[in-house]
Design a protein around this motif. Structure first.
Motif: not given
Length: 225
Positions: A3-4, A10-12, A18-21
């Motif tokens: 997952q990492s 493919f960052p969520k 729209y910033q990475p979670l």
């Protein structure tokens, strides 16, 4: 580890900004969650929804999770849900609102949750009703049935977004039909939708649902304009 690795390539991202979670964030980042214009209508017994429908339709309870602001975070979330296929937003918002309503006595009497329906042509084109997941999660929280086979939209109409109040209200009762009204007799029905503006759409749904005998109707939406 897998997952990492996926998140690395493919960052969520937050559906609102729209910033990475971060790892502990889900769909909406903490910053945007704190910035969302929450109404607290159901906690404060605010009659805002009843006022929108005043003189046109009677309801038991009415609430909206957020206030809609032009070019704001709520508009962004609804746009992503409605037009970009991100149905998970509906689940997140449904869990959010459902988790609050289930602890309030006046909402614990809901028997069935019904979404504002889409015409079959529009449903085929989009592929989904944007309030389905929202309604399903609220129904789950309230231990209520979820039905989208009873209230139907039988007339295909263009988008209501740019229409005036009078244009939205015109022949609104002719747009919907109720199948097997006896299945709703004596029930407390919760109608769910994404946004309430003039209330014309909800008014039409309420009027048709009241063809069933001895029903009570409440309203829950993602936002109010």
């Amino acid at each position: 580890m897998l997952q990492s690795l996926l998140n690395l390539f493919f960052p969520k991202v937050c559906y609102a900004c729209y910033q990475p979670l971060m790892a502990q964030e889900d769909a909406i980042c903490i910053h945007c969650r704190n910035a969302l214009p929450i109404t607290n209508f159901h906690f404060d017994h605010n009659p805002a929804i009843k006022k929108v429908l005043y003189g046109r339709a009677d309801i038991e309870q009415g609430t909206a999770l957020f206030r809609f602001e032009k070019k704001g975070l709520v508009q962004q979330l609804i746009h992503e849900l409605k037009y970009k296929g991100h149905q998970y937003i509906g689940e997140v918002l449904g869990d959010w609102l459902g988790g609050e309503l289930k602890n309030l006595p006046e909402w614990q009497t809901i028997d069935v949750v019904i979404p504002v329906p889409m015409h079959k042509k529009k449903l085929r084109k989009r592929g989904y009703n944007q309030v389905t997941k929202f309604g399903q999660r609220i129904a789950l929280a309230l231990d209520a049935a979820y039905r989208e086979d009873l209230l139907l939209k039988v007339v295909h109409t263009k988008s209501q977004v740019k229409k005036t109040r009078s244009e939205r209200a015109q022949n609104i009762n002719d747009l919907y039909a109720l199948e097997r009204p006896q299945e709703l007799s004596g029930k407390h029905i919760l109608i769910v939708d994404d946004l309430i503006t003039t209330g014309a759409t909800l008014e039409g749904c309420i009027n048709i649902l009241k063809q069933a005998e001895n029903v009570k109707i409440s309203i829950a939406t993602m936002a109010i304009a």
